[in-house]
Design a protein around this motif. Sequence first.
Motif, PDB file in Angstrom:
ATOM      1  N   HIS A  78      53.051  31.570  58.251  1.00 33.57           N
ATOM      2  CA  HIS A  78      52.113  30.798  57.676  1.00 33.57           C
ATOM      3  C   HIS A  78      50.933  30.660  58.404  1.00 33.57           C
ATOM      4  CE1 HIS A  78      55.942  28.612  55.443  1.00 33.57           C
ATOM      5  NE2 HIS A  78      55.799  29.979  55.231  1.00 33.57           N
ATOM      6  N   HIS A  79      50.511  31.619  59.013  1.00 34.32           N
ATOM      7  CA  HIS A  79      49.203  31.494  59.600  1.00 34.32           C
ATOM      8  C   HIS A  79      48.121  31.681  58.813  1.00 34.32           C
ATOM      9  CE1 HIS A  79      46.071  33.065  62.463  1.00 34.32           C
ATOM     10  NE2 HIS A  79      46.668  32.291  63.408  1.00 34.32           N
ATOM     11  N   ASN A  80      46.985  31.062  59.216  1.00 33.66           N
ATOM     12  CA  ASN A  80      45.977  31.001  58.121  1.00 33.66           C
ATOM     13  C   ASN A  80      45.466  32.237  57.702  1.00 33.66           C
ATOM     14  OD1 ASN A  80      44.943  30.774  61.026  1.00 33.66           O
ATOM     15  ND2 ASN A  80      42.913  31.252  60.088  1.00 33.66           N
ATOM     16  N   GLU A  81      45.365  33.307  58.483  1.00 32.74           N
ATOM     17  CA  GLU A  81      44.902  34.846  58.318  1.00 32.74           C
ATOM     18  C   GLU A  81      46.071  35.425  57.000  1.00 32.74           C
ATOM     19  OE1 GLU A  81      44.615  36.448  61.827  1.00 32.74           O
ATOM     20  OE2 GLU A  81      42.386  35.745  62.319  1.00 32.74           O
ATOM     21  N   LYS A  82      47.196  35.057  57.296  1.00 32.02           N
ATOM     22  CA  LYS A  82      48.208  35.429  56.346  1.00 32.02           C
ATOM     23  C   LYS A  82      48.219  34.762  54.686  1.00 32.02           C
ATOM     24  CE  LYS A  82      51.621  37.409  59.425  1.00 32.02           C
ATOM     25  NZ  LYS A  82      52.861  37.512  60.038  1.00 32.02           N
ATOM     26  N   LEU A  83      47.740  33.478  54.847  1.00 29.38           N
ATOM     27  CA  LEU A  83      47.651  33.029  53.684  1.00 29.38           C
ATOM     28  C   LEU A  83      46.573  33.313  52.964  1.00 29.38           C
ATOM     29  CD1 LEU A  83      47.944  29.289  55.098  1.00 29.38           C
ATOM     30  CD2 LEU A  83      49.797  30.420  53.718  1.00 29.38           C
ATOM     31  N   ALA A  84      45.253  33.664  53.475  1.00 31.43           N
ATOM     32  CA  ALA A  84      44.198  34.293  52.776  1.00 31.43           C
ATOM     33  C   ALA A  84      44.499  35.674  52.420  1.00 31.43           C
ATOM     34  CB  ALA A  84      42.902  34.332  53.810  1.00 31.43           C
ATOM     35  N   ILE A  85      45.252  36.484  53.370  1.00 29.06           N
ATOM     36  CA  ILE A  85      45.562  37.829  52.714  1.00 29.06           C
ATOM     37  C   ILE A  85      46.551  37.556  51.392  1.00 29.06           C
ATOM     38  CG2 ILE A  85      46.912  39.988  53.184  1.00 29.06           C
ATOM     39  CD1 ILE A  85      45.862  39.501  56.098  1.00 29.06           C
ATOM     40  N   ALA A  86      47.512  36.751  51.488  1.00 26.01           N
ATOM     41  CA  ALA A  86      48.349  36.576  50.274  1.00 26.01           C
ATOM     42  C   ALA A  86      47.584  36.137  48.958  1.00 26.01           C
ATOM     43  CB  ALA A  86      49.450  35.566  50.638  1.00 26.01           C
ATOM     44  N   PHE A  87      46.359  35.137  49.462  1.00 19.84           N
ATOM     45  CA  PHE A  87      45.724  34.562  48.258  1.00 19.84           C
ATOM     46  C   PHE A  87      44.998  36.087  47.557  1.00 19.84           C
ATOM     47  CE2 PHE A  87      41.578  33.295  46.488  1.00 19.84           C
ATOM     48  CZ  PHE A  87      42.056  32.354  45.474  1.00 19.84           C
ATOM     49  N   ARG A  88      44.267  36.712  48.448  1.00 16.42           N
ATOM     50  CA  ARG A  88      43.603  38.195  48.013  1.00 16.42           C
ATOM     51  C   ARG A  88      44.591  39.024  47.091  1.00 16.42           C
ATOM     52  NH1 ARG A  88      39.027  41.011  48.816  1.00 16.42           N
ATOM     53  NH2 ARG A  88      39.142  43.285  48.666  1.00 16.42           N
ATOM     54  N   LEU A  89      45.775  39.162  47.472  1.00 13.00           N
ATOM     55  CA  LEU A  89      46.827  40.166  47.103  1.00 13.00           C
ATOM     56  C   LEU A  89      46.966  39.610  45.752  1.00 13.00           C
ATOM     57  CD1 LEU A  89      49.132  41.114  50.012  1.00 13.00           C
ATOM     58  CD2 LEU A  89      47.335  42.607  48.940  1.00 13.00           C
ATOM     59  N   ILE A  90      47.365  38.123  45.563  1.00  6.93           N
ATOM     60  CA  ILE A  90      47.548  37.681  44.243  1.00  6.93           C
ATOM     61  C   ILE A  90      46.486  37.869  43.338  1.00  6.93           C
ATOM     62  CG2 ILE A  90      48.502  35.355  43.025  1.00  6.93           C
ATOM     63  CD1 ILE A  90      49.634  34.693  45.718  1.00  6.93           C
ATOM     64  N   PHE A  91      45.231  37.353  43.654  1.00  2.66           N
ATOM     65  CA  PHE A  91      44.419  37.158  42.478  1.00  2.66           C
ATOM     66  C   PHE A  91      43.202  38.233  42.532  1.00  2.66           C
ATOM     67  CE2 PHE A  91      46.142  32.995  43.512  1.00  2.66           C
ATOM     68  CZ  PHE A  91      46.229  32.469  42.325  1.00  2.66           C
ATOM     69  N   VAL A  92      42.705  38.533  43.736  1.00  5.85           N
ATOM     70  CA  VAL A  92      41.782  39.562  43.646  1.00  5.85           C
ATOM     71  C   VAL A  92      42.154  41.044  43.240  1.00  5.85           C
ATOM     72  CG1 VAL A  92      40.023  41.079  45.003  1.00  5.85           C
ATOM     73  CG2 VAL A  92      40.465  38.492  45.465  1.00  5.85           C
ATOM     74  N   LEU A  93      43.337  41.523  43.904  1.00  6.60           N
ATOM     75  CA  LEU A  93      44.139  42.702  43.238  1.00  6.60           C
ATOM     76  C   LEU A  93      44.647  42.481  42.005  1.00  6.60           C
ATOM     77  CD1 LEU A  93      45.474  44.019  46.863  1.00  6.60           C
ATOM     78  CD2 LEU A  93      43.296  44.319  45.915  1.00  6.60           C
ATOM     79  N   PHE A  94      45.267  41.549  41.705  1.00  2.00           N
ATOM     80  CA  PHE A  94      45.544  41.315  40.332  1.00  2.00           C
ATOM     81  C   PHE A  94      44.438  41.566  39.473  1.00  2.00           C
ATOM     82  CE2 PHE A  94      46.265  38.771  36.486  1.00  2.00           C
ATOM     83  CZ  PHE A  94      47.457  39.247  36.027  1.00  2.00           C
ATOM     84  N   LEU A  95      43.153  40.977  39.565  1.00  2.82           N
ATOM     85  CA  LEU A  95      42.170  41.000  38.792  1.00  2.82           C
ATOM     86  C   LEU A  95      41.637  42.243  38.578  1.00  2.82           C
ATOM     87  CD1 LEU A  95      39.967  39.541  37.086  1.00  2.82           C
ATOM     88  CD2 LEU A  95      38.662  39.393  39.055  1.00  2.82           C
ATOM     89  N   LEU A  96      41.604  43.151  39.670  1.00  4.18           N
ATOM     90  CA  LEU A  96      41.013  44.654  39.572  1.00  4.18           C
ATOM     91  C   LEU A  96      42.331  45.256  38.878  1.00  4.18           C
ATOM     92  CD1 LEU A  96      39.998  44.979  43.425  1.00  4.18           C
ATOM     93  CD2 LEU A  96      38.742  44.982  41.304  1.00  4.18           C
ATOM     94  N   ALA A  97      43.626  45.285  39.017  1.00  6.54           N
ATOM     95  CA  ALA A  97      44.667  45.984  38.212  1.00  6.54           C
ATOM     96  C   ALA A  97      44.335  45.716  36.790  1.00  6.54           C
ATOM     97  CB  ALA A  97      46.094  45.705  38.887  1.00  6.54           C
ATOM     98  N   TYR A  98      43.882  44.278  36.429  1.00  3.71           N
ATOM     99  CA  TYR A  98      43.990  44.065  35.265  1.00  3.71           C
ATOM    100  C   TYR A  98      42.662  44.566  34.481  1.00  3.71           C
ATOM    101  CZ  TYR A  98      43.413  40.997  30.876  1.00  3.71           C
ATOM    102  OH  TYR A  98      43.380  40.714  29.610  1.00  3.71           O
ATOM    103  N   THR A  99      41.614  44.772  35.311  1.00  9.07           N
ATOM    104  CA  THR A  99      40.384  45.103  34.872  1.00  9.07           C
ATOM    105  C   THR A  99      40.532  46.613  34.536  1.00  9.07           C
ATOM    106  OG1 THR A  99      39.275  43.484  36.124  1.00  9.07           O
ATOM    107  CG2 THR A  99      37.917  45.365  35.464  1.00  9.07           C
ATOM    108  N   TYR A 100      41.141  47.415  35.357  1.00  8.07           N
ATOM    109  CA  TYR A 100      41.152  48.529  35.251  1.00  8.07           C
ATOM    110  C   TYR A 100      42.322  49.268  34.505  1.00  8.07           C
ATOM    111  CZ  TYR A 100      37.431  48.913  38.160  1.00  8.07           C
ATOM    112  OH  TYR A 100      35.885  48.680  38.741  1.00  8.07           O
ATOM    113  N   GLY A 101      42.935  48.270  33.736  1.00  9.96           N
ATOM    114  CA  GLY A 101      44.211  48.769  32.863  1.00  9.96           C
ATOM    115  C   GLY A 101      45.420  49.194  33.630  1.00  9.96           C
ATOM    116  N   LEU A 102      45.532  48.702  35.039  1.00  8.15           N
ATOM    117  CA  LEU A 102      46.782  49.167  35.516  1.00  8.15           C
ATOM    118  C   LEU A 102      48.173  48.339  35.338  1.00  8.15           C
ATOM    119  CD1 LEU A 102      44.957  50.068  39.056  1.00  8.15           C
ATOM    120  CD2 LEU A 102      45.665  51.586  37.127  1.00  8.15           C
TER     121      LEU A 102
END
Length: 102
Positions: free
Chosen positions: A75-99
């Motif tokens: 639960h280190h702060n860097e891992k929390l930020a990475i998990a947030f990015r994986l959930i929201f930013v990468l999801f948004l990219l996948a959605y945007t590009y129809g993946l």
Amino acid sequence: MRDKRVKKEPGYSWIKYKGKVHVFSTDDQSSPFLGQIYAELEKLNCEMIEEGYIPDMSSVLHDVEESEKIKMLNHHNEKLAIAFRLIFVLFLLAYTYGLLRT
């Protein structure tokens, strides 16, 4: 550290998403996305262990049980930020590009 009454200031990681800065500290409980973030971390930790990852406990200097040290590392702060990015930013990219399938 305890004997000398020295306190370590917590580290922070942050990520900007949709114009808002999201700040994370170790074992953070303040995010409105807490459940999603910790679920993603649990998934990632299981995958890493399956691949042979063994956490290095030598960096955890707190006088606590080994299970607590593992939790602190997971639960280190860097891992929390990475998990947030994986959930929201990468999801948004996948959605945007129809993946993503709807």
